[in-house]
Design a protein around this motif. Structure first.
Motif, PDB file in Angstrom:
ATOM      1  N   GLN A  10       0.821  -1.205   0.000  1.00  0.00           N
ATOM      2  CA  GLN A  10       0.000   0.000   0.000  1.00  0.00           C
ATOM      3  C   GLN A  10       0.864   1.268   0.000  1.00  0.00           C
ATOM      4  OE1 GLN A  10      -3.609   0.050   2.307  1.00  0.00           O
ATOM      5  NE2 GLN A  10      -3.437  -2.125   2.782  1.00  0.00           N
ATOM      6  N   ALA A  11       1.982   1.226   0.720  1.00  0.00           N
ATOM      7  CA  ALA A  11       2.902   2.370   0.712  1.00  0.00           C
ATOM      8  C   ALA A  11       3.474   2.581  -0.685  1.00  0.00           C
ATOM      9  CB  ALA A  11       4.026   2.150   1.723  1.00  0.00           C
ATOM     10  N   ALA A  12       3.830   1.485  -1.349  1.00  0.00           N
ATOM     11  CA  ALA A  12       4.364   1.579  -2.712  1.00  0.00           C
ATOM     12  C   ALA A  12       3.309   2.108  -3.670  1.00  0.00           C
ATOM     13  CB  ALA A  12       4.868   0.216  -3.170  1.00  0.00           C
ATOM     14  N   ALA A  13       2.048   1.716  -3.473  1.00  0.00           N
ATOM     15  CA  ALA A  13       0.968   2.191  -4.340  1.00  0.00           C
ATOM     16  C   ALA A  13       0.748   3.688  -4.157  1.00  0.00           C
ATOM     17  CB  ALA A  13      -0.320   1.428  -4.032  1.00  0.00           C
ATOM     18  N   PHE A  14       0.821   4.165  -2.914  1.00  0.00           N
ATOM     19  CA  PHE A  14       0.673   5.608  -2.678  1.00  0.00           C
ATOM     20  C   PHE A  14       1.833   6.368  -3.303  1.00  0.00           C
ATOM     21  CE2 PHE A  14       1.068   9.624  -0.507  1.00  0.00           C
ATOM     22  CZ  PHE A  14      -0.243  10.059  -0.409  1.00  0.00           C
ATOM     23  N   ALA A  15       3.048   5.843  -3.141  1.00  0.00           N
ATOM     24  CA  ALA A  15       4.221   6.495  -3.725  1.00  0.00           C
ATOM     25  C   ALA A  15       4.085   6.587  -5.243  1.00  0.00           C
ATOM     26  CB  ALA A  15       5.481   5.730  -3.341  1.00  0.00           C
ATOM     27  N   ALA A  16       3.630   5.508  -5.863  1.00  0.00           N
ATOM     28  CA  ALA A  16       3.461   5.501  -7.319  1.00  0.00           C
ATOM     29  C   ALA A  16       2.396   6.502  -7.747  1.00  0.00           C
ATOM     30  CB  ALA A  16       3.090   4.101  -7.785  1.00  0.00           C
ATOM     31  N   TYR A  17       1.369   6.672  -6.931  1.00  0.00           N
ATOM     32  CA  TYR A  17       0.287   7.608  -7.240  1.00  0.00           C
ATOM     33  C   TYR A  17       0.800   9.055  -7.256  1.00  0.00           C
ATOM     34  CZ  TYR A  17      -4.513   9.466  -7.091  1.00  0.00           C
ATOM     35  OH  TYR A  17      -5.708  10.111  -7.367  1.00  0.00           O
ATOM     36  N   CYS A  18       1.846   9.324  -6.463  1.00  0.00           N
ATOM     37  CA  CYS A  18       2.390  10.692  -6.387  1.00  0.00           C
ATOM     38  C   CYS A  18       3.284  11.038  -7.573  1.00  0.00           C
ATOM     39  CB  CYS A  18       3.193  10.852  -5.096  1.00  0.00           C
ATOM     40  SG  CYS A  18       2.202  10.773  -3.591  1.00  0.00           S
ATOM     41  N   VAL A  19       3.838  10.028  -8.220  1.00  0.00           N
ATOM     42  CA  VAL A  19       4.761  10.269  -9.330  1.00  0.00           C
ATOM     43  C   VAL A  19       4.015  10.936 -10.483  1.00  0.00           C
ATOM     44  CG1 VAL A  19       6.218   9.164 -11.070  1.00  0.00           C
ATOM     45  CG2 VAL A  19       6.289   8.375  -8.697  1.00  0.00           C
ATOM     46  N   GLY A  20       4.631  11.996 -11.021  1.00  0.00           N
ATOM     47  CA  GLY A  20       4.008  12.747 -12.101  1.00  0.00           C
ATOM     48  C   GLY A  20       3.164  13.914 -11.620  1.00  0.00           C
ATOM     49  N   LYS A  21       3.049  14.064 -10.314  1.00  0.00           N
ATOM     50  CA  LYS A  21       2.255  15.144  -9.726  1.00  0.00           C
ATOM     51  C   LYS A  21       3.170  16.157  -9.048  1.00  0.00           C
ATOM     52  CE  LYS A  21      -1.906  12.373  -8.747  1.00  0.00           C
ATOM     53  NZ  LYS A  21      -1.487  11.168  -9.480  1.00  0.00           N
ATOM     54  N   THR A  22       2.692  17.381  -8.915  1.00  0.00           N
ATOM     55  CA  THR A  22       3.377  18.381  -8.102  1.00  0.00           C
ATOM     56  C   THR A  22       2.935  18.211  -6.653  1.00  0.00           C
ATOM     57  OG1 THR A  22       1.631  20.040  -8.330  1.00  0.00           O
ATOM     58  CG2 THR A  22       3.353  19.995 -10.048  1.00  0.00           C
ATOM     59  N   VAL A  23       3.640  18.862  -5.745  1.00  0.00           N
ATOM     60  CA  VAL A  23       3.259  18.748  -4.344  1.00  0.00           C
ATOM     61  C   VAL A  23       1.882  19.358  -4.106  1.00  0.00           C
ATOM     62  CG1 VAL A  23       4.325  20.921  -3.570  1.00  0.00           C
ATOM     63  CG2 VAL A  23       4.111  18.975  -1.975  1.00  0.00           C
ATOM     64  N   ASP A  24       1.510  20.376  -4.878  1.00  0.00           N
ATOM     65  CA  ASP A  24       0.169  20.952  -4.738  1.00  0.00           C
ATOM     66  C   ASP A  24      -0.897  19.939  -5.139  1.00  0.00           C
ATOM     67  OD1 ASP A  24       1.126  23.354  -3.792  1.00  0.00           O
ATOM     68  OD2 ASP A  24       1.127  24.333  -5.758  1.00  0.00           O
ATOM     69  N   GLU A  25      -0.622  19.188  -6.179  1.00  0.00           N
ATOM     70  CA  GLU A  25      -1.574  18.163  -6.603  1.00  0.00           C
ATOM     71  C   GLU A  25      -1.674  17.043  -5.568  1.00  0.00           C
ATOM     72  OE1 GLU A  25      -1.368  18.419 -11.467  1.00  0.00           O
ATOM     73  OE2 GLU A  25       0.296  17.479 -10.388  1.00  0.00           O
TER      74      GLU A  25
END
Length: 204
Positions: free
Chosen positions: A114-129
């Protein structure tokens, strides 16, 4: 008149072509610690959240890694240690299925998955997103796509990514580099109470 520049200020070196910023966040909570009472042992518990990111010049997250340590030092009412403080303390990604959360997971996923899935979800996004990710009242992911792979509370994930991005600096990483988190944790300096107070010492 232009004031003189502060000689103590060190401007950040310009990034080389293809270079990216690397950021790290480490946060620790002792909120699960408890005193010995009612015939039950007390516990010093340190929950350490680690998040690392690489970020490009536009502020887009290129890679993200999340891990955590849950270290415990039990003691009795007399302040005597009741566990083996010399035992190895593994991070949750090292523990994998041995962490044992999968039996309680409604989606059949272990913590590290689940931690890896959240990390992958953040890739390609800015911190604001990332900061705009919907969160339910009980701290879970409100986005249906994310909730399909992450059912643990995400508050510490979110704050970790935010802090890691805020801390990001040019440290020599380049786009395409592999990002890993490595840490060692020990409780070997913990001591039982004697003439002096005991100590539960957890060091990462």
């Amino acid at each position: 008149e232009t004031p003189d520049a502060d000689p103590t200020e060190q401007p950040e070196a310009p990034a080389a072509e293809g270079a990216v910023k690397t950021g790290l966040s480490v946060s620790t909570s002792l909120s699960s610690s408890k005193s010995a009472a009612d015939g039950e042992d007390g516990l010093v518990q340190a929950d350490v959240m680690l998040v690392a990111v690489t970020v490009d010049e536009a502020g887009v997250i290129l890679s993200c890694a999340i891990d955590a340590v849950q270290a415990k030092v039990p003691f009795d009412a007399a302040g005597q240690l009741t566990g083996d403080v010399t035992a190895s303390i593994l991070i949750k990604n090292e523990l994998g299925e041995d962490y044992g959360m999968i039996v309680a997971s409604s989606i059949g996923k272990e913590w590290n998955e689940q931690a890896a899935a959240f990390a992958a979800y953040c890739v390609g996004k800015t911190v604001d997103e990332v900061s705009g990710i919907a969160v339910t009242e009980d701290g879970k992911a409100g986005d249906a796509d994310l909730a399909a792979s992450v059912t643990v509370s995400i508050g510490s994930f979110l704050s970790g990514v935010q802090d890691a991005v805020a801390n990001a600096q040019v440290l020599g990483a380049a786009a395409g580099d592999t990002l890993k988190l490595v840490t060692e944790t020990t409780a070997a300096d913990s001591v039982s109470a004697g003439d002096e107070d005991g100590k539960g010492a957890i060091v990462s």
